[in-house]
Design a protein around this motif. Structure first.
Motif, PDB file in Angstrom:
ATOM      1  N   UNK A  68      -1.376  -9.715  -8.945  1.00 19.39           N
ATOM      2  CA  UNK A  68      -1.120  -8.609  -9.710  1.00 19.39           C
ATOM      3  C   UNK A  68      -1.486  -7.024  -9.157  1.00 19.39           C
ATOM      4  N   UNK A  69      -1.730  -7.268  -7.664  1.00 23.15           N
ATOM      5  CA  UNK A  69      -2.401  -6.155  -7.335  1.00 23.15           C
ATOM      6  C   UNK A  69      -1.165  -4.845  -6.937  1.00 23.15           C
ATOM      7  N   UNK A  70       0.045  -5.057  -7.050  1.00 24.43           N
ATOM      8  CA  UNK A  70       1.068  -4.194  -6.797  1.00 24.43           C
ATOM      9  C   UNK A  70       1.358  -3.747  -8.190  1.00 24.43           C
ATOM     10  N   UNK A  71       0.757  -4.047  -9.272  1.00 24.54           N
ATOM     11  CA  UNK A  71       1.432  -3.537 -10.543  1.00 24.54           C
ATOM     12  C   UNK A  71       0.364  -2.659 -10.826  1.00 24.54           C
ATOM     13  N   UNK A  72       0.774  -1.239 -10.922  1.00 23.08           N
ATOM     14  CA  UNK A  72      -0.018   0.059 -11.375  1.00 23.08           C
ATOM     15  C   UNK A  72      -0.041   0.309 -12.791  1.00 23.08           C
ATOM     16  N   UNK A  73      -1.107   0.469 -13.531  1.00 27.64           N
ATOM     17  CA  UNK A  73      -1.197   0.726 -14.863  1.00 27.64           C
ATOM     18  C   UNK A  73      -1.425   1.990 -15.346  1.00 27.64           C
ATOM     19  N   UNK A  74      -0.550   2.698 -16.144  1.00 30.32           N
ATOM     20  CA  UNK A  74      -0.652   3.870 -16.777  1.00 30.32           C
ATOM     21  C   UNK A  74      -1.051   3.678 -18.253  1.00 30.32           C
ATOM     22  N   UNK A 113       0.896  12.602   1.012  1.00 27.91           N
ATOM     23  CA  UNK A 113       1.493  11.111   0.880  1.00 27.91           C
ATOM     24  C   UNK A 113       0.210  10.208   1.084  1.00 27.91           C
ATOM     25  N   UNK A 114      -0.520  10.431   2.051  1.00 25.86           N
ATOM     26  CA  UNK A 114      -1.696   9.607   2.268  1.00 25.86           C
ATOM     27  C   UNK A 114      -2.528   9.231   1.092  1.00 25.86           C
ATOM     28  N   UNK A 115      -2.752  10.375   0.380  1.00 27.02           N
ATOM     29  CA  UNK A 115      -3.571  10.304  -0.881  1.00 27.02           C
ATOM     30  C   UNK A 115      -2.950   9.415  -1.943  1.00 27.02           C
ATOM     31  N   UNK A 116      -1.619   9.385  -2.030  1.00 22.93           N
ATOM     32  CA  UNK A 116      -0.924   8.552  -2.913  1.00 22.93           C
ATOM     33  C   UNK A 116      -1.043   6.823  -2.603  1.00 22.93           C
ATOM     34  N   UNK A 117      -1.323   6.686  -1.317  1.00 17.06           N
ATOM     35  CA  UNK A 117      -1.660   5.428  -1.133  1.00 17.06           C
ATOM     36  C   UNK A 117      -3.296   4.914  -1.035  1.00 17.06           C
ATOM     37  N   UNK A 118      -4.167   5.881  -1.478  1.00 19.67           N
ATOM     38  CA  UNK A 118      -5.439   5.459  -1.609  1.00 19.67           C
ATOM     39  C   UNK A 118      -5.624   4.626  -2.735  1.00 19.67           C
ATOM     40  N   UNK A 119      -6.162   3.335  -2.835  1.00 20.90           N
ATOM     41  CA  UNK A 119      -6.034   2.551  -3.823  1.00 20.90           C
ATOM     42  C   UNK A 119      -7.044   3.016  -5.024  1.00 20.90           C
ATOM     43  N   UNK A 120      -7.875   3.531  -4.743  1.00 18.77           N
ATOM     44  CA  UNK A 120      -8.873   3.987  -5.834  1.00 18.77           C
ATOM     45  C   UNK A 120      -8.099   4.866  -6.689  1.00 18.77           C
ATOM     46  N   UNK A 121      -7.044   5.738  -6.406  1.00 17.80           N
ATOM     47  CA  UNK A 121      -6.483   6.772  -7.175  1.00 17.80           C
ATOM     48  C   UNK A 121      -5.581   6.140  -8.217  1.00 17.80           C
ATOM     49  N   UNK A 122      -5.272   4.928  -8.362  1.00 18.39           N
ATOM     50  CA  UNK A 122      -4.338   4.338  -9.154  1.00 18.39           C
ATOM     51  C   UNK A 122      -5.095   3.011  -9.759  1.00 18.39           C
TER      52      UNK A 122
END
Length: 313
Positions: A68-74, A113-122
């Motif tokens: 489930x690590x690709x599932x981003x939750x809002x 773009x690189x900030x969008x891929x920082x895992x702790x941001x989502x």
């Protein structure tokens, strides 16, 4: 919860208003209901493919948190997005940061773009407890975006193996591919791995040894394996080919369509169908056939026909 603002307009907060899931399956606007039919057809296609291939897709296994690590939750808009690399995932992650940032960001394109891929941001679904995961899978609107599988593959190859700055990929995968697929490789090629040919990349992907050794990298992993559409019921399946319409439809369902639009971007460097055709010209029909088998479920599930340039055996 309705609250008056100084301008006399009603601002509606998410709590107490309709959730995206309700709006999708029971639309209040005619414009939304027409699009809902298209997405119903896409959902049915996935369901039918899963059913028809239940043997090859192995009987329903239980998903683990790692799946489930690709599932981003809002949480605020009750949505879950499964991101697939090379399918506008940078821009969708930016949009998710705007949606979940509680006002910290307002324009997706101002997020590097690189900030969008920082895992702790989502926040991803694997960070929740099992009961919390189940609750969200049941009550939140789940969506993903897909792309013609070989176009996505060529896009990944171009990005990861032909750009000089991607040295970590050259070291991690390039050197391995050269060592395994290239006869009489030079010492420099073995050390750098920065000149992998597309033919070598394909040979690496269809090599049974590769599949046994470790899972594919997410940039060329199948959507079927990244997002588990046979185990998770996706309410919306967006397509790269209709990216803007599908994205803005999702934002409309979330109730944010009036002030948040999906970013449009220059199409100059995008991998196209013609480009993909060229890349496949030097691939033998035997290798094309084997590669198609690897990505076959993605083709079937998301209704992509067998490309006309393929010479399948």
């Amino acid at each position: 919860v309705m609250r008056r603002n100084p301008f006399g307009m009603d601002i509606c907060c998410r709590k107490g208003s309709r959730s995206p899931l309700q709006e999708l399956y029971n639309p209040t606007q005619v414009s939304l209901s027409n699009t809902a039919i298209l997405h119903q057809i896409r959902r049915d296609q996935v369901t039918d493919t899963c059913r028809a291939n239940s043997v090859s897709s192995r009987k329903r296994r239980v998903l683990t948190p790692n799946d489930l690590k690709h599932l981003v939750v809002d949480e605020d808009h009750e949505m879950i997005y499964c991101y697939v690399p090379k399918v506008a995932c940078t821009n969708w992650k930016r949009v998710m940061m705007v949606l979940t940032g509680r006002g910290k960001y307002s324009d997706p394109m101002e997020i590097p773009a690189n900030e969008a891929h920082v895992s702790s941001n989502l926040k991803t679904l694997n960070q929740y407890s099992i009961p919390e995961i189940n609750h969200r899978l049941k009550n939140y609107m789940k969506f993903l975006f897909v792309r013609e599988p070989f176009e996505r593959l060529v896009s990944a190859y171009r990005n990861k193996f032909t750009q000089k700055y991607n040295t970590s990929f050259h070291k991690r995968y390039g050197t391995k591919i050269v060592r395994r697929q290239r006869k009489n490789a030079t010492q420099e090629a073995l050390r750098k791995g920065d000149d992998v040919k597309f033919e070598e990349f394909v040979a690496y992907l269809i090599d049974p040894h590769t599949q046994r050794e470790e899972p594919f990298n997410e940039h060329w992993q199948t959507v079927y394996s990244l997002c588990h559409p046979c185990h998770i019921h996706y309410d919306l399946i967006g397509k790269y080919e209709t990216l803007e319409e599908d994205s803005n439809y999702i934002l409309q369902l979330a109730g944010v369509g009036t002030y948040l639009r999906f970013p449009t971007y220059a199409k100059s460097t995008r991998t196209t169908d013609e480009m993909t055709t060229e890349f496949f010209q030097n691939i033998s029909s035997e290798h094309q056939t084997q590669l198609y088998e690897v990505y076959k479920l993605d083709f079937l599930m998301f209704n992509y026909s067998v490309p006309s340039y393929l010479k399948l055996e």
